[in-house]
Design a protein around this motif. Structure first.
Motif, mmCIF file in Angstrom:
data_model
loop_
_atom_site.group_PDB
_atom_site.id
_atom_site.type_symbol
_atom_site.label_atom_id
_atom_site.label_comp_id
_atom_site.label_asym_id
_atom_site.label_seq_id
_atom_site.Cartn_x
_atom_site.Cartn_y
_atom_site.Cartn_z
ATOM 1 N N VAL A 500 -1.395 -17.001 -30.629
ATOM 2 C CA VAL A 500 -2.508 -17.642 -31.335
ATOM 3 C C VAL A 500 -2.917 -16.815 -32.542
ATOM 4 C CG1 VAL A 500 -4.870 -18.493 -31.117
ATOM 5 C CG2 VAL A 500 -3.314 -18.642 -29.163
ATOM 6 N N ALA A 501 -3.086 -15.501 -32.304
ATOM 7 C CA ALA A 501 -3.598 -14.618 -33.355
ATOM 8 C C ALA A 501 -2.663 -14.527 -34.547
ATOM 9 C CB ALA A 501 -3.845 -13.224 -32.768
ATOM 10 N N GLU A 502 -1.354 -14.648 -34.312
ATOM 11 C CA GLU A 502 -0.383 -14.495 -35.399
ATOM 12 C C GLU A 502 0.056 -15.828 -36.007
ATOM 13 O OE1 GLU A 502 0.392 -11.675 -36.667
ATOM 14 O OE2 GLU A 502 -0.739 -10.506 -35.213
ATOM 15 N N GLY A 503 -0.632 -16.913 -35.657
ATOM 16 C CA GLY A 503 -0.325 -18.209 -36.258
ATOM 17 C C GLY A 503 0.940 -18.850 -35.735
ATOM 18 N N ARG A 504 1.368 -18.505 -34.513
ATOM 19 C CA ARG A 504 2.618 -19.044 -33.959
ATOM 20 C C ARG A 504 2.373 -20.153 -32.944
ATOM 21 N NH1 ARG A 504 3.900 -12.702 -33.367
ATOM 22 N NH2 ARG A 504 4.531 -12.368 -35.540
ATOM 23 N N TRP A 505 1.110 -20.488 -32.737
ATOM 24 C CA TRP A 505 0.733 -21.446 -31.699
ATOM 25 C C TRP A 505 1.233 -22.856 -32.028
ATOM 26 C CZ3 TRP A 505 -0.757 -20.224 -27.052
ATOM 27 C CH2 TRP A 505 -1.472 -21.111 -26.261
ATOM 28 N N VAL A 506 0.923 -23.328 -33.220
ATOM 29 C CA VAL A 506 1.314 -24.693 -33.603
ATOM 30 C C VAL A 506 2.826 -24.820 -33.780
ATOM 31 C CG1 VAL A 506 1.091 -26.475 -35.387
ATOM 32 C CG2 VAL A 506 -0.930 -25.238 -34.583
ATOM 33 N N PRO A 507 3.524 -23.897 -34.466
ATOM 34 C CA PRO A 507 4.981 -24.021 -34.534
ATOM 35 C C PRO A 507 5.635 -24.070 -33.167
ATOM 36 C CG PRO A 507 4.226 -22.435 -36.170
ATOM 37 C CD PRO A 507 3.035 -22.787 -35.340
ATOM 38 N N MET A 508 5.118 -23.321 -32.199
ATOM 39 C CA MET A 508 5.668 -23.371 -30.843
ATOM 40 C C MET A 508 5.509 -24.768 -30.250
ATOM 41 S SD MET A 508 4.198 -23.456 -27.535
ATOM 42 C CE MET A 508 2.680 -22.521 -27.558
ATOM 43 N N LYS A 509 4.335 -25.368 -30.407
ATOM 44 C CA LYS A 509 4.094 -26.695 -29.853
ATOM 45 C C LYS A 509 4.929 -27.753 -30.581
ATOM 46 C CE LYS A 509 -0.602 -25.888 -28.153
ATOM 47 N NZ LYS A 509 -2.003 -26.359 -28.166
ATOM 48 N N ARG A 510 5.047 -27.637 -31.891
ATOM 49 C CA ARG A 510 5.868 -28.590 -32.640
ATOM 50 C C ARG A 510 7.326 -28.498 -32.209
ATOM 51 N NH1 ARG A 510 3.979 -30.927 -37.286
ATOM 52 N NH2 ARG A 510 6.036 -30.817 -38.267
ATOM 53 N N THR A 511 7.768 -27.310 -31.899
ATOM 54 C CA THR A 511 9.144 -27.139 -31.412
ATOM 55 C C THR A 511 9.332 -27.885 -30.099
ATOM 56 O OG1 THR A 511 9.365 -25.000 -32.509
ATOM 57 C CG2 THR A 511 10.826 -25.432 -30.632
ATOM 58 N N ALA A 512 8.389 -27.729 -29.183
ATOM 59 C CA ALA A 512 8.474 -28.436 -27.908
ATOM 60 C C ALA A 512 8.455 -29.948 -28.119
ATOM 61 C CB ALA A 512 7.333 -27.999 -26.993
ATOM 62 N N LEU A 513 7.596 -30.420 -29.033
ATOM 63 C CA LEU A 513 7.543 -31.855 -29.330
ATOM 64 C C LEU A 513 8.885 -32.365 -29.844
ATOM 65 C CD1 LEU A 513 4.090 -32.495 -31.044
ATOM 66 C CD2 LEU A 513 5.109 -33.917 -29.272
ATOM 67 N N ALA A 514 9.480 -31.654 -30.787
ATOM 68 C CA ALA A 514 10.742 -32.091 -31.377
ATOM 69 C C ALA A 514 11.838 -32.141 -30.323
ATOM 70 C CB ALA A 514 11.141 -31.153 -32.514
ATOM 71 N N LEU A 515 11.942 -31.111 -29.495
ATOM 72 C CA LEU A 515 12.981 -31.077 -28.475
ATOM 73 C C LEU A 515 12.762 -32.180 -27.444
ATOM 74 C CD1 LEU A 515 15.486 -29.554 -27.526
ATOM 75 C CD2 LEU A 515 13.981 -28.072 -26.160
ATOM 76 N N HIS A 516 11.521 -32.381 -27.057
ATOM 77 C CA HIS A 516 11.216 -33.441 -26.094
ATOM 78 C C HIS A 516 11.571 -34.810 -26.672
ATOM 79 C CE1 HIS A 516 8.678 -36.368 -23.934
ATOM 80 N NE2 HIS A 516 8.748 -35.527 -22.904
ATOM 81 N N GLN A 517 11.227 -35.040 -27.940
ATOM 82 C CA GLN A 517 11.523 -36.336 -28.558
ATOM 83 C C GLN A 517 13.030 -36.562 -28.641
ATOM 84 O OE1 GLN A 517 9.454 -38.656 -29.306
ATOM 85 N NE2 GLN A 517 10.767 -40.080 -30.421
ATOM 86 N N LEU A 518 13.778 -35.539 -29.003
ATOM 87 C CA LEU A 518 15.235 -35.673 -29.114
ATOM 88 C C LEU A 518 15.852 -36.011 -27.771
ATOM 89 C CD1 LEU A 518 17.833 -35.358 -30.808
ATOM 90 C CD2 LEU A 518 17.814 -32.928 -30.170
ATOM 91 N N ILE A 519 15.473 -35.295 -26.742
ATOM 92 C CA ILE A 519 16.079 -35.507 -25.425
ATOM 93 C C ILE A 519 15.666 -36.854 -24.846
ATOM 94 C CG2 ILE A 519 16.055 -34.662 -23.036
ATOM 95 C CD1 ILE A 519 16.003 -31.830 -24.148
ATOM 96 N N SER A 520 14.402 -37.252 -25.029
ATOM 97 C CA SER A 520 13.929 -38.502 -24.429
ATOM 98 C C SER A 520 14.443 -39.729 -25.157
ATOM 99 C CB SER A 520 12.396 -38.518 -24.414
ATOM 100 O OG SER A 520 11.876 -38.468 -25.725
ATOM 101 N N THR A 521 14.927 -39.593 -26.388
ATOM 102 C CA THR A 521 15.404 -40.759 -27.128
ATOM 103 C C THR A 521 16.914 -40.764 -27.345
ATOM 104 O OG1 THR A 521 14.956 -39.633 -29.241
ATOM 105 C CG2 THR A 521 13.216 -41.039 -28.345
#
Length: 673
Positions: A500-521
């Motif tokens: 969170v402190a180093e600004g890596r929170w959102v990129p981590m979540k976006r990565t999970a979203l992208a991978l989940h979307q790819l696998i589910s579709t």
């Protein structure tokens, strides 16, 4: 014929130039972009906002080129500030003083030219006048003017006071009473008497329908608001009367006393002031909810008359109400609460169009079921919203991958598998084979339905017998394929405070979203598990991860995450196990036998041994590893290098913007073996 030929020649010589539309917002552009709105909402949710807060933040910021509530509120306060900064409300007093000065000078000049005892006596009378303007005007009420210019200036004072006092309560009355005769004044006094009588009966709870109709028949020309009943009449009058009271409240005590004295001289008839005072008292009793006690701080150089100052007070009230509506900070606030007519009047039609678009966007987001209620009653992003957000994130990731070498190969991932028998609409970047029967059937159904719109990607297909069918890109369906080998993927993401402190929170979540979307579709046969690890680790679903808030708690328990990954992968022995780890710190916690987490910093030998033991258990399952190392911690880099060598895996050190592309590319690479 000659005239027609000349007209055609003139027409053919005309030249037209085409360019971008410059008359404001593009009238042909869609009013809002749902996908862009979901991107902004999703980002705020991933940063820790609730969906409700994220929606409110979107309304505050605006979307694309549409101004948000914050900008509209700022403009409201600027207009309020300018109104008070540029004007002052003692214009009537100033004008009365100037007229009185003119009358006195003209009268004194006339008396100086007279050589009589009467002239000297009159000079003594003028010298003995009260020093305040109100008292002087009162004392001069019975004075017999020798100068016609002085008498005219004094009459102007009386007329001005009458017109200003009426203009405070009745719109347009100042102009209507210009050059008023005694008969005009009598008609106004009769109107005020009838109005006070009507309000008295209404205040007693009597039915005033017939009285109101008769009143409007006799005096309706004084009410351009065209009220339809007594209640509407009271509403219009009370708002204006309250503004007049706020104007008085904004004056000094001396100015208020001076105006009260002058009011008795309006039109030279004290009945007007008495009738208006009675009217104000009745209106305050009938509409106590109006703001009768407020005031304004006018400090400018532009003097306003009483009527103009009252309208300025009304504008301040409207601006205050608009600011409250735009703030949306009160319980149950809705975008529909914003008074678009008042916004148009105060800030112009473009501001009202922006507010209307935001309200339509809010309604559309709710209509499309993009939010759902959690068990605790809070709002969460719905599966549909997560899919929409995932599509956008995956598109960004795909674009980034496409910019790198090997993008064409990546887009073919999954195309070499066996056909599943299913088809799906073609999307940009797909290279799978077309399903010709489904594509032609879609085109035929579209033509049969009378839809003759042709897309930019349309093409002609000429069949046997001269059959001419036009294909649109929306007709195309492709054959879905299935990889011969399933993959069981576990994505382990670090949720320690440093992320969170180093600004890596959102990129981590976006990565999970992208991978989940790819696998589910695209790879529905694969399985994806999301595992978070801070002081402890846990398996979460996508909605939980997207809405996860950062908590200040020390500990990076990769050991616990590896144990959960092993349990998940063990339940799918027929799938190729893939372990993807995203972290920015060395392991500083491990799980004890009793299930409690043990934390040490710097990392203790026990934590490192436990982590390696968890890795070895997965190596025994032939898992494929990749460690995505964020930041430049040398201790973490050395440790993950050792883990990767031990597991035969890889270490990737991406920048934050490229994290999603690296993880998705690595997953696709592992699927191809």
């Amino acid at each position: 014929m000659a005239d027609g030929r000349a007209g055609r020649e003139r027409y053919s010589r005309r030249r037209y130039a085409y360019g971008p539309y410059t008359g404001g917002p593009d009238p042909l552009a869609p009013p809002y972009d749902i996908r862009s709105a979901m991107d902004q909402i999703g980002r705020d949710v991933m940063e820790g906002s609730s969906p409700r807060q994220a929606l409110q933040e979107l309304m505050r910021r605006g979307l694309d080129d549409r101004r948000g509530l914050d900008d509209l509120t700022r403009r409201v306060w600027e207009q309020r500030r300018d109104l008070q900064r540029d004007n002052r409300i003692d214009g009537t007093l100033q004008e009365v003083r100037e007229l009185l000065q003119r009358a006195m000078e003209a009268e004194q000049e006339a008396l100086r030219n007279e050589d009589s005892d009467d002239a000297r006596f009159r000079e003594m009378q003028l010298d003995a006048l009260p020093s305040d303007t109100g008292g002087a005007v009162r004392e001069l009420g019975e004075y017999d003017w020798r100068s016609s210019d002085a008498a005219e200036a004094y009459q102007e004072i009386r007329d001005l006071l009458g017109r200003e006092m009426l203009d405070q309560r009745f719109e347009g009355m100042k102009q209507a009473m210009e050059g008023a005769t005694p008969e005009d004044v009598e008609r106004i006094n009769a109107m005020l008497d009838d109005l006070n009588d009507l309000l008295e009966h209404h205040a007693r709870g009597e039915d005033t329908t017939e009285r109101f109709a008769e009143f409007m028949r006799r005096h309706g020309d004084h009410f351009p608001e065209n009220p339809q009943n007594t209640e509407e009449l009271i509403d219009a009058l009370a708002a204006r009367s309250a503004a007049a009271q706020r104007m008085l409240n904004s004056m000094s005590a001396e100015q208020r006393a001076e105006l009260a004295e002058l009011a008795q001289q309006a039109f030279g008839d004290p009945r007007l002031a008495q009738a208006l005072s009675q009217l104000d008292a009745q209106l305050q009793g009938l509409r106590p909810g109006e703001d009768w006690s407020g005031e304004g701080n006018f400090r400018g150089e532009n003097p306003m008359g009483m009527g103009e100052a009252t309208r300025a007070m009304e504008q301040l009230g409207q601006l205050d109400a608009l600011a409250e509506q735009l703030a949306q900070s009160y319980p149950g606030a809705r975008m529909e609460d914003i008074d678009l007519e008042a916004l148009t009047e105060m800030l112009g039609p473009e501001a009202a169009a922006d507010a209307r678009t935001l309200a339509e966007l809010e309604r559309e987001l709710q209509r499309q079921d993009l939010f759902r209620r959690a068990p605790d009653g809070s709002l969460m992003l719905s599966p549909k919203a997560l899919r929409t957000l995932g599509q956008s994130v995956l598109r960004d990731v795909a674009d980034r991958i496409a910019d790198r070498q090997g993008a064409r190969e990546t887009r073919r991932a999954g195309a070499a598998g066996e056909a599943t028998g299913a088809t799906r609409p073609w999307e940009f970047g797909d290279t799978e084979a077309w399903s010709v029967p489904r594509t032609l059937l879609n085109a035929q159904l579209r033509r049969a339905g009378g839809a003759h719109l042709h897309g930019a990607g349309g093409a002609h297909l000429h069949g046997a017998g001269g059959d001419d069918r036009r294909l649109d890109v929306s007709d195309v369906e492709i054959v879905e394929t299935e990889q011969r080998t399933r993959a069981a993927v576990t994505l382990l993401v670090d949720t320690s405070w440093s992320m969170v402190a180093e600004g890596r929170w959102v990129p981590m979540k976006r990565t999970a979203l992208a991978l989940h979307q790819l696998i589910s579709t695209r790879f529905r046969g694969d399985d994806l598990s999301l595992i978070t690890f801070g002081r402890h680790a846990q398996t979460v679903d996508l909605a939980e991860l997207v809405g996860l808030e950062g908590v200040y708690m020390q500990g990076t328990n990769l050991h616990h995450a590896l144990l959960l990954a092993r349990g998940r992968l063990a339940r799918q022995p027929d799938a190729t196990p893939v372990v993807l780890v995203v972290t920015d710190g060395e392991p500083t916690a491990h799980l004890e036998r009793d299930g409690e987490a043990s934390f040490d910093y710097p990392p203790s030998p026990q934590t490192l041994r436990a982590t390696v033991d968890g890795l070895d258990r997965l190596i025994g399952m032939d898992a494929r590893f990749t460690f995505f190392v964020l930041g430049d911690d040398p201790g973490l880099a050395a440790f993950t290098d050792r883990l990767a060598r031990r597991a035969g895996g890889r270490v990737v050190n991406p920048d934050l913007d490229g994290l999603g592309a690296e993880v998705v590319s690595d997953y696709l690479r592992k699927r191809r073996g």
